[in-house]
Design a protein around this motif. Sequence first.
Motif, PDB file in Angstrom:
ATOM      1  N   GLY A 193       0.790  -1.232   0.000  1.00  0.00           N
ATOM      2  CA  GLY A 193       0.000   0.000   0.000  1.00  0.00           C
ATOM      3  C   GLY A 193       0.823   1.284   0.000  1.00  0.00           C
ATOM      4  N   ILE A 194       1.673   1.412  -1.029  1.00  0.00           N
ATOM      5  CA  ILE A 194       2.553   2.599  -1.107  1.00  0.00           C
ATOM      6  C   ILE A 194       1.814   3.782  -1.732  1.00  0.00           C
ATOM      7  CG2 ILE A 194       4.619   3.492  -2.270  1.00  0.00           C
ATOM      8  CD1 ILE A 194       5.915   0.824  -1.809  1.00  0.00           C
ATOM      9  N   SER A 195       1.900   4.925  -1.067  1.00  0.00           N
ATOM     10  CA  SER A 195       1.346   6.168  -1.625  1.00  0.00           C
ATOM     11  C   SER A 195       2.412   7.261  -1.542  1.00  0.00           C
ATOM     12  CB  SER A 195       0.130   6.637  -0.814  1.00  0.00           C
ATOM     13  OG  SER A 195      -0.926   5.692  -0.911  1.00  0.00           O
ATOM     14  N   ILE A 196       2.732   7.838  -2.695  1.00  0.00           N
ATOM     15  CA  ILE A 196       3.657   8.976  -2.721  1.00  0.00           C
ATOM     16  C   ILE A 196       3.284   9.836  -3.927  1.00  0.00           C
ATOM     17  CG2 ILE A 196       6.078   9.698  -2.585  1.00  0.00           C
ATOM     18  CD1 ILE A 196       6.946   6.880  -3.038  1.00  0.00           C
ATOM     19  N   CYS A 197       3.494  11.138  -3.776  1.00  0.00           N
ATOM     20  CA  CYS A 197       3.383  12.046  -4.917  1.00  0.00           C
ATOM     21  C   CYS A 197       4.758  12.614  -5.211  1.00  0.00           C
ATOM     22  CB  CYS A 197       2.436  13.200  -4.585  1.00  0.00           C
ATOM     23  SG  CYS A 197       0.737  12.660  -4.596  1.00  0.00           S
ATOM     24  N   MET A 198       5.076  12.697  -6.462  1.00  0.00           N
ATOM     25  CA  MET A 198       6.364  13.269  -6.861  1.00  0.00           C
ATOM     26  C   MET A 198       6.123  14.414  -7.828  1.00  0.00           C
ATOM     27  SD  MET A 198       8.588   9.824  -7.304  1.00  0.00           S
ATOM     28  CE  MET A 198       8.915   8.729  -5.943  1.00  0.00           C
ATOM     29  N   GLU A 199       6.912  15.476  -7.642  1.00  0.00           N
ATOM     30  CA  GLU A 199       6.723  16.671  -8.471  1.00  0.00           C
ATOM     31  C   GLU A 199       7.628  16.649  -9.692  1.00  0.00           C
ATOM     32  OE1 GLU A 199       7.295  20.316  -6.261  1.00  0.00           O
ATOM     33  OE2 GLU A 199       6.358  19.351  -4.537  1.00  0.00           O
ATOM     34  N   ARG A 200       7.195  17.353 -10.712  1.00  0.00           N
ATOM     35  CA  ARG A 200       8.003  17.504 -11.919  1.00  0.00           C
ATOM     36  C   ARG A 200       9.303  18.246 -11.573  1.00  0.00           C
ATOM     37  NH1 ARG A 200       6.570  17.592 -17.339  1.00  0.00           N
ATOM     38  NH2 ARG A 200       4.343  17.579 -16.943  1.00  0.00           N
ATOM     39  N   GLY A 201      10.394  17.793 -12.163  1.00  0.00           N
ATOM     40  CA  GLY A 201      11.653  18.522 -12.031  1.00  0.00           C
ATOM     41  C   GLY A 201      12.445  18.220 -10.773  1.00  0.00           C
ATOM     42  N   LYS A 202      11.977  17.257  -9.991  1.00  0.00           N
ATOM     43  CA  LYS A 202      12.741  16.923  -8.786  1.00  0.00           C
ATOM     44  C   LYS A 202      13.431  15.572  -8.941  1.00  0.00           C
ATOM     45  CE  LYS A 202      10.829  19.376  -4.862  1.00  0.00           C
ATOM     46  NZ  LYS A 202      10.316  19.151  -3.510  1.00  0.00           N
TER      47      LYS A 202
END
Length: 212
Positions: free
Chosen positions: A22-31
């Motif tokens: 149950g992995i939840s992560i948000c990643m931003e553009r350019g990082k």
Amino acid sequence: MEAYIEIDHVTKKFGDDIILHGISICMERGKVYGISGNNGSGKTVLMKCICGFLPVTEGSIRVNGKYIGPEIDFPESIGVIIETPGFLTNLSGMRNLEILAGLKGKITKEEVREAIRKAGLDPDLKKAVAKYSLGMRQRLGIAQAIMEDPEFLILDEPFNGLDKHGVGDIRKLLLELKQQGKTIILASHNSEDIRILCDEVYEMDGGRMFKI
Ligand SMILES: Nc1ncnc2c1ncn2[C@@H]1O[C@H](COP(=O)(O)OP(=O)(O)OP(=O)(O)O)[C@@H](O)[C@H]1O
Ligand SMILES: [Mg+2]
């Protein structure tokens, strides 16, 4: 700001083995995101799910607004190096990448040559890939991952098999890609690479991810 990569309650099972919990992560553009963790903790499986190489069992992964699996087979602008890259070993490195580039027809021969140079190999080297050293194959894999100038890179242990110079060259290349605003997920066992290159670092432990 809308996330570039949205991993939402992803669980991955192989038979009864639960590999990702149950992995939840948000990643931003350019990082640049680093993932460290013990052998067998699930880093490669997660990266394969993000690329669309493996289907998730539960949950969803969205890249640039599109669901991987239901909407698209794999992210649109992506460069990947996962495990030992597979090449046609009786051909030269240049010929291998020319064939792969030709499949999509998006880039020119000169762009393939440039990627090979950036990865620290000679595009005019006639030697068959079968005769390459481990580090040379790794560099060719990196050249393949960057040759189409993708906006998103998934790099699983990109420093594998590289000597001191190789590590320096590829670190420099990754810093350049970061400055160009690429989004990068990097798995590495080397804490120095992670420290130098990453904006955010996660630790994978038994299929769970923790921000560190
Ligand atoms: N195709 C598969 N079928 C069954 N089990 C698998 C498969 N691929 C991976 N696994 C299992 O999933 C778990 C996580 O493996 P994974 O390769 O993601 O680890 P990792 O964190 O990348 O480890 P390493 O640091 O060694 O690269 C391991 O227990 C592995 O045996
Ligand atoms: Mg791995």
